[in-house]
Design a protein around this motif. Structure first.
Motif, PDB file in Angstrom:
ATOM      1  N   GLU A 180      15.669 -14.446 -21.756  1.00  0.00           N
ATOM      2  CA  GLU A 180      16.886 -15.447 -21.909  1.00  0.00           C
ATOM      3  C   GLU A 180      18.151 -15.228 -22.059  1.00  0.00           C
ATOM      4  O   GLU A 180      18.205 -15.421 -22.872  1.00  0.00           O
ATOM      5  CB  GLU A 180      15.709 -16.311 -22.699  1.00  0.00           C
ATOM      6  CG  GLU A 180      16.373 -17.692 -22.050  1.00  0.00           C
ATOM      7  CD  GLU A 180      15.947 -19.504 -22.827  1.00  0.00           C
ATOM      8  OE1 GLU A 180      16.643 -20.107 -22.696  1.00  0.00           O
ATOM      9  OE2 GLU A 180      15.322 -19.017 -23.455  1.00  0.00           O
ATOM     10  N   GLY A 181      18.858 -15.472 -21.250  1.00  0.00           N
ATOM     11  CA  GLY A 181      20.682 -15.148 -21.336  1.00  0.00           C
ATOM     12  C   GLY A 181      21.260 -14.083 -20.909  1.00  0.00           C
ATOM     13  O   GLY A 181      22.368 -13.442 -21.432  1.00  0.00           O
ATOM     14  N   LEU A 182      20.439 -13.368 -21.512  1.00  0.00           N
ATOM     15  CA  LEU A 182      20.673 -12.099 -21.232  1.00  0.00           C
ATOM     16  C   LEU A 182      21.294 -11.228 -20.097  1.00  0.00           C
ATOM     17  O   LEU A 182      20.555 -11.818 -18.835  1.00  0.00           O
ATOM     18  CB  LEU A 182      19.970 -10.707 -21.372  1.00  0.00           C
ATOM     19  CG  LEU A 182      19.032 -11.169 -22.794  1.00  0.00           C
ATOM     20  CD1 LEU A 182      17.898  -9.541 -23.516  1.00  0.00           C
ATOM     21  CD2 LEU A 182      20.431 -10.705 -23.652  1.00  0.00           C
ATOM     22  N   THR A 183      22.447 -10.725 -19.574  1.00  0.00           N
ATOM     23  CA  THR A 183      21.751  -9.626 -17.856  1.00  0.00           C
ATOM     24  C   THR A 183      22.078  -9.310 -18.187  1.00  0.00           C
ATOM     25  O   THR A 183      20.840  -8.189 -19.081  1.00  0.00           O
ATOM     26  CB  THR A 183      24.111  -9.825 -18.211  1.00  0.00           C
ATOM     27  OG1 THR A 183      24.346  -8.607 -19.121  1.00  0.00           O
ATOM     28  CG2 THR A 183      25.246 -10.882 -18.830  1.00  0.00           C
ATOM     29  N   ALA A 184      22.274  -8.570 -16.639  1.00  0.00           N
ATOM     30  CA  ALA A 184      20.688  -7.546 -16.325  1.00  0.00           C
ATOM     31  C   ALA A 184      21.856  -5.840 -17.207  1.00  0.00           C
ATOM     32  O   ALA A 184      20.759  -5.328 -17.475  1.00  0.00           O
ATOM     33  CB  ALA A 184      20.830  -6.922 -14.805  1.00  0.00           C
ATOM     34  N   GLU A 185      22.810  -5.855 -17.345  1.00  0.00           N
ATOM     35  CA  GLU A 185      23.328  -5.099 -18.041  1.00  0.00           C
ATOM     36  C   GLU A 185      22.815  -5.067 -19.621  1.00  0.00           C
ATOM     37  O   GLU A 185      22.514  -3.729 -20.368  1.00  0.00           O
ATOM     38  CB  GLU A 185      25.151  -4.932 -17.894  1.00  0.00           C
ATOM     39  CG  GLU A 185      25.619  -3.280 -18.894  1.00  0.00           C
ATOM     40  CD  GLU A 185      27.309  -3.516 -18.518  1.00  0.00           C
ATOM     41  OE1 GLU A 185      27.738  -4.398 -20.033  1.00  0.00           O
ATOM     42  OE2 GLU A 185      27.787  -3.933 -17.906  1.00  0.00           O
ATOM     43  N   GLN A 186      22.441  -6.332 -20.592  1.00  0.00           N
ATOM     44  CA  GLN A 186      21.912  -6.387 -21.382  1.00  0.00           C
ATOM     45  C   GLN A 186      21.008  -6.575 -22.147  1.00  0.00           C
ATOM     46  O   GLN A 186      20.525  -5.694 -22.495  1.00  0.00           O
ATOM     47  CB  GLN A 186      22.304  -7.692 -22.169  1.00  0.00           C
ATOM     48  CG  GLN A 186      23.728  -7.933 -22.031  1.00  0.00           C
ATOM     49  CD  GLN A 186      24.242  -9.262 -22.611  1.00  0.00           C
ATOM     50  OE1 GLN A 186      23.602 -10.342 -21.866  1.00  0.00           O
ATOM     51  NE2 GLN A 186      25.063 -10.093 -23.491  1.00  0.00           N
ATOM     52  N   ARG A 187      19.848  -6.458 -20.286  1.00  0.00           N
ATOM     53  CA  ARG A 187      18.677  -6.059 -20.409  1.00  0.00           C
ATOM     54  C   ARG A 187      18.477  -4.864 -20.442  1.00  0.00           C
ATOM     55  O   ARG A 187      17.698  -3.913 -21.766  1.00  0.00           O
ATOM     56  CB  ARG A 187      17.835  -6.448 -19.648  1.00  0.00           C
ATOM     57  CG  ARG A 187      17.759  -8.701 -19.338  1.00  0.00           C
ATOM     58  CD  ARG A 187      17.835  -9.327 -18.362  1.00  0.00           C
ATOM     59  NE  ARG A 187      17.199 -10.138 -18.186  1.00  0.00           N
ATOM     60  CZ  ARG A 187      16.438 -11.327 -18.218  1.00  0.00           C
ATOM     61  NH1 ARG A 187      15.016 -10.584 -17.274  1.00  0.00           N
ATOM     62  NH2 ARG A 187      16.866 -12.206 -17.833  1.00  0.00           N
ATOM     63  N   THR A 188      19.084  -3.479 -19.649  1.00  0.00           N
ATOM     64  CA  THR A 188      19.153  -1.835 -19.333  1.00  0.00           C
ATOM     65  C   THR A 188      19.492  -1.675 -21.052  1.00  0.00           C
ATOM     66  O   THR A 188      18.778  -0.566 -21.093  1.00  0.00           O
ATOM     67  CB  THR A 188      20.130  -1.558 -18.429  1.00  0.00           C
ATOM     68  OG1 THR A 188      19.698  -2.789 -17.093  1.00  0.00           O
ATOM     69  CG2 THR A 188      19.676   0.065 -18.359  1.00  0.00           C
ATOM     70  N   GLU A 189      20.367  -2.325 -21.174  1.00  0.00           N
ATOM     71  CA  GLU A 189      20.763  -1.500 -23.040  1.00  0.00           C
ATOM     72  C   GLU A 189      19.865  -1.768 -24.200  1.00  0.00           C
ATOM     73  O   GLU A 189      19.615  -1.066 -24.733  1.00  0.00           O
ATOM     74  CB  GLU A 189      22.113  -2.463 -23.038  1.00  0.00           C
ATOM     75  CG  GLU A 189      22.858  -2.215 -24.254  1.00  0.00           C
ATOM     76  CD  GLU A 189      23.174   0.014 -24.430  1.00  0.00           C
ATOM     77  OE1 GLU A 189      23.453   0.817 -25.196  1.00  0.00           O
ATOM     78  OE2 GLU A 189      23.641   0.500 -23.604  1.00  0.00           O
TER      79      GLU A 189
END
Length: 173
Positions: free
Chosen positions: A144-153
């Motif tokens: 929740e609240g994470l961008t796609a980039e943050q999820r990947t990282e």
């Protein structure tokens, strides 16, 4: 010169990474912020999984056994131990509980009677869509609240941590 401030996972900073009076963590945990964060996240993740799985009469890790059976079909109990990184005693208890609930059955192998095969029952197969919904809900809560980039990282970082821990466990056997 004072030690540099180290941010803790809650966002506040402490001098030199040590606990302050307002920091409820023990000093040893404050000195190891990544390990302490993993402990807290794992505990909360397990609590949430438990809450969500209660809706389908499962306990944490039982759904993982069922997922492997749904994906791979009937399995030797020893293969489930390996696939889940479990131990034989824990897997035996988990399978027994799933069997008592009517979600799996055990039978001797047609090829080798010493081998136990575990397979889902119709009642176990009926759980599949609900368990998949539970995991989608869990993923939504986790990310929740994470961008796609943050999820990947996050996945990359967690994979590195997992690999480091796997190496450490083999070195300490």
């Amino acid at each position: 010169m004072s030690p540099p401030e180290t941010p803790d996972p809650t966002g506040s900073a402490t001098a030199g990474g040590t606990s302050s009076a307002s920091d409820p963590r023990p000093a040893s945990a404050a000195a190891c912020p990544i390990s302490h964060a993993i402990f807290r996240v794992a505990r909360l993740h397990r609590m949430l999984v438990g809450q969500l799985l209660r809706r389908v009469d499962l306990h944490p890790s039982q759904e993982l056994v069922m997922m492997h059976l749904w994906k791979r079909g009937p399995q030797r109990q020893t293969d489930l131990v390996r696939l889940l990184g479990s131990d034989a005693a824990t897997m035996t208890r988990t399978i027994k509980r799933l069997e008592n609930a009517g979600f799996v059955r055990r039978r001797p192998s047609d090829v080798d009677r010493r081998v136990t095969i575990v397979e889902p029952t119709p009642a176990g197969n009926a759980l599949r869509q609900e368990v998949e919904r539970v995991w989608v809900g869990l993923e939504d809560s986790v990310a929740e609240g994470l961008t796609a980039e943050q999820r990947t990282e996050a996945i990359k970082i967690l994979s590195r941590i997992e690999n480091s821990l796997a190496r450490a466990t083999t070195q300490h056997d």
